[in-house]
Design an enzyme around this catalytic site. Structure first.
Site, PDB file in Angstrom:
ATOM      1  N   GLU A 158       0.827  -1.208   0.000  1.00 26.11           N
ATOM      2  CA  GLU A 158       0.000   0.000   0.000  1.00 26.11           C
ATOM      3  C   GLU A 158       0.863   1.261   0.000  1.00 26.11           C
ATOM      4  OE1 GLU A 158      -2.992  -0.007   3.020  1.00 26.11           O
ATOM      5  OE2 GLU A 158      -3.867  -1.913   2.358  1.00 26.11           O
ATOM      6  N   HIS A 191     -12.024   1.982  -3.255  1.00 24.13           N
ATOM      7  CA  HIS A 191     -12.351   1.008  -2.214  1.00 24.13           C
ATOM      8  C   HIS A 191     -13.263   1.690  -1.196  1.00 24.13           C
ATOM      9  CE1 HIS A 191     -11.867  -2.785  -0.487  1.00 24.13           C
ATOM     10  NE2 HIS A 191     -10.689  -2.680   0.096  1.00 24.13           N
TER      11      HIS A 191
END
Length: 289
Positions: A158, A191
């Site tokens: 990430e 998301h």
């Protein structure tokens, strides 16, 4: 003559605007590829099942491994002179401070939860040190798929995709401050059910650490530490028998964090200017000590 200068200026502004759109679309595509890789596997098994975790490891590591190609293509298109690895925060200069100082700053912010954890733990400090130094403890951790996901793979991938690859493309057109707080939005857009969690204050703080330090390792360690600690259990602290001491630690941690934020993230510790800072034309306190 004045008309020619005006035409040149207008063309430069149009080119700059086109570059910004290219950067934003590239970041959005990166976000969609990353999140899409998590759901490319069809399965009725829960997300914590080892098989699901292993499959997601495979796809997300492939996407993360390819993500620097976006920065490479952007670098070639814009004729940026900074080395690719340096832009991604992979460099030796200031490496030790980049490991120690950001993590220390994050631990200061979590002073309250750490105090609460130490009060509730049945182990003494020496017991904890003994466990951490025990190879069997790390063998057990490395064999746990959930631990690997939360403490290693998720923070590393990430931060690489949403911090190291996006910030260099966003900084030239958005500026340092806007770019720092824009990065979490891309993950939130792709998301959406995690948008509240990802727009928490710590996300912008971690982006600031990457920008000021110019290293990937610092944000990865801070991200891993935050995953381990979780969101502070304020309600539990209010019901704790030692709530006065714990709440005082919460307050002290926040105050110390703001006091130490700029001193400990001063680029003078990590090499001035950091590679990402060299991409911005506007002066910023994040780039210079």
């Amino acid at each position: 003559m004045a008309e020619e200068e005006g035409i040149v200026t207008e063309q430069m502004e149009e080119a700059s605007g086109g570059l910004c759109w290219l950067s934003v679309l590239s970041c959005l595509l990166l976000a969609c590829c990353y999140v899409g890789s998590l759901y490319v596997w069809r399965s009725d098994l829960p997300r914590d099942h080892p098989l699901v975790i292993k499959r997601r490891f495979t796809s997300v590591l492939i996407v993360s491994g390819l993500s620097p190609l976006f920065v490479w293509a952007w670098r070639e298109f814009t004729a940026t002179v900074s080395p690719l690895l340096a832009l991604l925060g992979i460099r030796l200069e200031g490496f030790i401070p980049a490991i120690v100082l950001p993590l220390l700053l994050t631990m200061v912010l979590f002073l309250g939860p750490l105090m609460q954890l130490s009060m509730d733990s049945p182990w003494s400090f020496t017991d904890g040190v003994r466990v951490v130094l025990d190879p069997c403890f790390w063998t057990l951790c490395l064999s746990d798929m959930r631990w690997l996901r939360n403490q290693v793979v998720a923070p590393l991938t990430e931060e690489l995709v949403f911090r190291a690859c996006m910030l260099p493309m966003l900084v030239p057109c958005a500026g340092p401050s806007t770019a720092i707080f824009t990065c979490p939005l891309f993950f939130g857009v792709a998301h959406f059910h995690h948008v509240i969690e990802l727009l928490r204050f710590r996300q912008g703080t971690v982006s600031g650490i990457f920008f000021s330090a110019g290293h990937l390792i610092g944000p990865v360690l801070c991200h891993s530490f935050c995953n381990y600690m979780g969101f502070p259990a304020i309600s539990t602290a209010l019901e704790h028998p030692q709530r006065l001491a714990i709440l005082s630690s919460y307050l002290m941690g926040v105050l110390l964090f703001f006091m130490l934020l700029f001193p400990l993230t001063s680029p003078s510790y990590y090499g001035v200017p950091t590679p990402v800072c060299s991409l911005t034309s506007s002066p910023s306190s994040l780039c210079f000590s």
